[in-house]
Design a protein around this motif. Structure first.
Motif, PDB file in Angstrom:
ATOM      1  N   GLY A 268       0.848  -1.177   0.000  1.00  0.00           N
ATOM      2  CA  GLY A 268       0.000   0.000   0.000  1.00  0.00           C
ATOM      3  C   GLY A 268       0.887   1.232   0.000  1.00  0.00           C
ATOM      4  O   GLY A 268       2.013   1.208  -0.501  1.00  0.00           O
ATOM      5  N   THR A 269       0.405   2.318   0.577  1.00  0.00           N
ATOM      6  CA  THR A 269       1.184   3.548   0.642  1.00  0.00           C
ATOM      7  C   THR A 269       2.413   3.342   1.519  1.00  0.00           C
ATOM      8  O   THR A 269       2.293   2.927   2.673  1.00  0.00           O
ATOM      9  CB  THR A 269       0.345   4.692   1.230  1.00  0.00           C
TER      10      THR A 269
ATOM     11  N   ALA B  81      -5.400   7.825   7.567  1.00  0.00           N
ATOM     12  CA  ALA B  81      -6.684   7.542   8.220  1.00  0.00           C
ATOM     13  C   ALA B  81      -7.432   6.392   7.561  1.00  0.00           C
ATOM     14  O   ALA B  81      -8.347   5.822   8.168  1.00  0.00           O
ATOM     15  CB  ALA B  81      -7.549   8.798   8.209  1.00  0.00           C
ATOM     16  N   LEU B  82      -7.061   6.028   6.339  1.00  0.00           N
ATOM     17  CA  LEU B  82      -7.736   4.931   5.639  1.00  0.00           C
ATOM     18  C   LEU B  82      -7.170   3.567   6.007  1.00  0.00           C
ATOM     19  O   LEU B  82      -7.764   2.545   5.656  1.00  0.00           O
ATOM     20  CB  LEU B  82      -7.604   5.130   4.124  1.00  0.00           C
ATOM     21  N   TYR B  83      -6.065   3.546   6.724  1.00  0.00           N
ATOM     22  CA  TYR B  83      -5.391   2.280   7.027  1.00  0.00           C
ATOM     23  C   TYR B  83      -5.830   1.738   8.384  1.00  0.00           C
ATOM     24  O   TYR B  83      -5.639   2.397   9.409  1.00  0.00           O
ATOM     25  CB  TYR B  83      -3.870   2.475   6.999  1.00  0.00           C
TER      26      TYR B  83
ATOM     27  N   VAL C 259       0.772   4.571   7.559  1.00  0.00           N
ATOM     28  CA  VAL C 259       1.222   4.127   6.248  1.00  0.00           C
ATOM     29  C   VAL C 259       2.444   3.230   6.445  1.00  0.00           C
ATOM     30  O   VAL C 259       2.997   3.127   7.546  1.00  0.00           O
ATOM     31  CB  VAL C 259       1.561   5.323   5.334  1.00  0.00           C
ATOM     32  N   GLY C 260       2.859   2.577   5.386  1.00  0.00           N
ATOM     33  CA  GLY C 260       3.980   1.658   5.492  1.00  0.00           C
ATOM     34  C   GLY C 260       5.320   2.367   5.465  1.00  0.00           C
ATOM     35  O   GLY C 260       5.438   3.516   5.035  1.00  0.00           O
TER      36      GLY C 260
ATOM     37  N   ASP D 137      -0.281  -4.116   3.166  1.00  0.00           N
ATOM     38  CA  ASP D 137      -0.951  -2.816   3.021  1.00  0.00           C
ATOM     39  C   ASP D 137      -1.661  -2.333   4.277  1.00  0.00           C
ATOM     40  O   ASP D 137      -2.567  -1.498   4.198  1.00  0.00           O
ATOM     41  CB  ASP D 137      -1.953  -2.882   1.868  1.00  0.00           C
ATOM     42  N   GLY D 138      -1.294  -2.860   5.439  1.00  0.00           N
ATOM     43  CA  GLY D 138      -1.904  -2.383   6.673  1.00  0.00           C
ATOM     44  C   GLY D 138      -3.396  -2.589   6.751  1.00  0.00           C
ATOM     45  O   GLY D 138      -4.086  -1.921   7.524  1.00  0.00           O
ATOM     46  N   GLY D 139      -3.923  -3.503   5.941  1.00  0.00           N
ATOM     47  CA  GLY D 139      -5.356  -3.797   5.956  1.00  0.00           C
ATOM     48  C   GLY D 139      -6.183  -2.975   4.988  1.00  0.00           C
ATOM     49  O   GLY D 139      -7.412  -3.119   4.952  1.00  0.00           O
ATOM     50  N   LEU D 140      -5.544  -2.144   4.161  1.00  0.00           N
ATOM     51  CA  LEU D 140      -6.273  -1.224   3.290  1.00  0.00           C
ATOM     52  C   LEU D 140      -7.277  -1.928   2.385  1.00  0.00           C
ATOM     53  O   LEU D 140      -8.431  -1.498   2.278  1.00  0.00           O
ATOM     54  CB  LEU D 140      -5.275  -0.428   2.431  1.00  0.00           C
TER      55      LEU D 140
END
Length: 262
Positions: free
Chosen positions: A190-191, A209-211, A216-217, A245-248
């Motif tokens: 992800g990011t 905030a979306l993760y 972010v990574g 992706d941290g769960g995105l």
């Protein structure tokens, strides 16, 4: 340092390794005992990255390599084999992303071609050149860096199409290379906080905030996943895409937020 020695005696080539994810991968594999060739189109920065790792006692060399040029790729593979005595791992990090223009129909052919040639075809060139050497060792591994852009819509038409293509190339090449003792896998980040996000702190905070995992990574997160897939710990894994992706892509945080606000 990780304390692991999973790559002792391994020769490794990393593309796009002057900075960001590629540099973190080079560091991680070298810390685990690999002899690493840092390659990048930016030769001075590749030299600086390699020099910094050598100062830590790691076995790292640098070489200019343009993955858009077949001769340059073949020279880099040959250099790694000569310098290290073998090539056991190829990590494809080189990529190019052209920002989208406001209207899709105004996208120039040159931007589309550039993104695909470096990101997708460049990886193809590297795999083609490296595969015979990886197969000769009987323990070869290829790990390419994809993106969540290849899985869902996050913009960047050409870049996303190229990253999606890497998923298909990973599967087809894994099927071809398995009988030759070579595993082929993909990491889809992800990011990740790299130089591409410098000066864009507001955007990074908005994306954070979306993760689901709340951040972010970092390049080290991706390097750890690459090290796993390249190592014998993943000896029975090939043709897969590991999403980091941290769960995105698993959790729709915007949906949940909308419900809470309703």
């Amino acid at each position: 340092m990780t304390g692991l020695e999973r790559f002792a005696g391994h020769g490794v080539l990393v593309t796009g390794a002057a900075r960001g994810i590629g540099a973190a991968v080079a560091r991680r594999l070298a810390e685990e005992g690999a002899r690493v060739l840092v390659t990048d189109q930016d030769a001075p920065e590749a030299d600086r990255t390699a020099a910094a790792l050598r100062q830590q006692g790691l076995t790292v060399e640098a070489l200019a390599c343009d993955v858009a040029d077949r001769a340059s790729v073949e020279a880099a593979v040959a250099h790694a084999v000569t310098a290290f005595g073998s090539l056991d791992v190829l990590v494809n990090c080189a990529a190019h992303c052209t920002p989208d223009v406001p209207l899709f129909e105004d996208d120039p052919d040159e931007a589309w071609a550039r993104d695909l040639d470096i990101t997708l075809t460049g990886t193809y060139r590297c795999c083609r050149a490296a595969l015979p050497h990886l197969a000769a060792r009987g323990r070869g591994a290829i790990v390419s860096i994809g993106s969540v852009n290849g899985l869902q819509d996050y913009g960047n038409h050409a870049y996303s199409a190229a990253k999606a293509g890497l998923g298909s190339l990973t599967r087809t090449l894994a099927g071809h290379a398995a009988a030759r003792g070579v595993r082929v896998n993909l990491v889809a980040p992800g990011t990740v906080r790299t130089s591409a996000w410098e000066g864009r702190d507001g955007e990074v905070e908005a994306v954070r905030a979306l993760y689901p995992l709340g951040r972010v990574g970092e390049p080290q997160d991706i390097a750890a996943a690459v090290a796993f897939l390249a190592s014998r710990d993943a000896a029975w894994i090939t043709g897969t895409t590991l999403v980091v992706d941290g769960g995105l892509t698993a959790v729709h945080t915007g949906f949940h937020a909308a419900l809470r606000q309703a």
